[in-house]
Design a protein around this motif. Structure first.
Motif, PDB file in Angstrom:
ATOM      1  N   MET A  13     -53.970  38.796 -66.921  1.00  9.33           N
ATOM      2  CA  MET A  13     -54.002  37.388 -66.580  1.00  9.33           C
ATOM      3  C   MET A  13     -55.443  36.981 -66.293  1.00  9.33           C
ATOM      4  SD  MET A  13     -52.276  35.591 -63.263  1.00  9.33           S
ATOM      5  CE  MET A  13     -53.447  35.887 -61.964  1.00  9.33           C
ATOM      6  N   ALA A  14     -55.926  36.011 -67.014  1.00  6.62           N
ATOM      7  CA  ALA A  14     -57.281  35.510 -66.807  1.00  6.62           C
ATOM      8  C   ALA A  14     -57.274  34.471 -65.691  1.00  6.62           C
ATOM      9  CB  ALA A  14     -57.815  34.907 -68.086  1.00  6.62           C
ATOM     10  N   LEU A  15     -58.207  34.612 -64.792  1.00  7.17           N
ATOM     11  CA  LEU A  15     -58.316  33.668 -63.683  1.00  7.17           C
ATOM     12  C   LEU A  15     -59.253  32.531 -64.057  1.00  7.17           C
ATOM     13  CD1 LEU A  15     -58.743  36.214 -60.765  1.00  7.17           C
ATOM     14  CD2 LEU A  15     -56.684  34.949 -61.343  1.00  7.17           C
ATOM     15  N   THR A  16     -58.966  31.355 -63.523  1.00  9.25           N
ATOM     16  CA  THR A  16     -59.859  30.226 -63.733  1.00  9.25           C
ATOM     17  C   THR A  16     -61.025  30.329 -62.749  1.00  9.25           C
ATOM     18  OG1 THR A  16     -58.763  28.798 -62.119  1.00  9.25           O
ATOM     19  CG2 THR A  16     -57.918  28.753 -64.396  1.00  9.25           C
ATOM     20  N   VAL A  17     -62.061  29.554 -63.002  1.00  9.38           N
ATOM     21  CA  VAL A  17     -63.210  29.515 -62.098  1.00  9.38           C
ATOM     22  C   VAL A  17     -62.753  29.110 -60.700  1.00  9.38           C
ATOM     23  CG1 VAL A  17     -65.378  28.319 -61.613  1.00  9.38           C
ATOM     24  CG2 VAL A  17     -64.853  29.033 -63.934  1.00  9.38           C
TER      25      VAL A  17
END
Length: 76
Positions: free
Chosen positions: A1-5
């Protein structure tokens, strides 16, 4: 899962608050994580800061950025 800034920044802030208050347990996204010690918390902060540094900025270029030069043409 890629996290947002924003998610990364929120986790960094949460972990920094935990270090400042002496807490070893933090909660985010309905999850509770208890760190072994303050060093583990600072290691997590460093991890998220490195992750954040890998995300390219989409804001304006800094004033120190090379702006290049523009050619102009004149009809004779």
């Amino acid at each position: 899962m890629a996290l947002t800034v924003q998610e990364i920044d929120a986790r960094i802030a949460l972990l920094q608050e935990a270090v400042a208050s002496g807490e070893l347990t933090v909660e985010y996204d309905g999850r509770r994580v208890t760190y072994k010690d303050t060093k583990s918390l600072t290691d997590a902060i460093n991890y998220f800061q490195r992750l954040r540094a890998q995300i390219p900025s989409t804001g304006p270029a800094p004033s120190s950025a090379d702006r290049g030069s523009y050619a102009s043409f004149v009809r004779d």
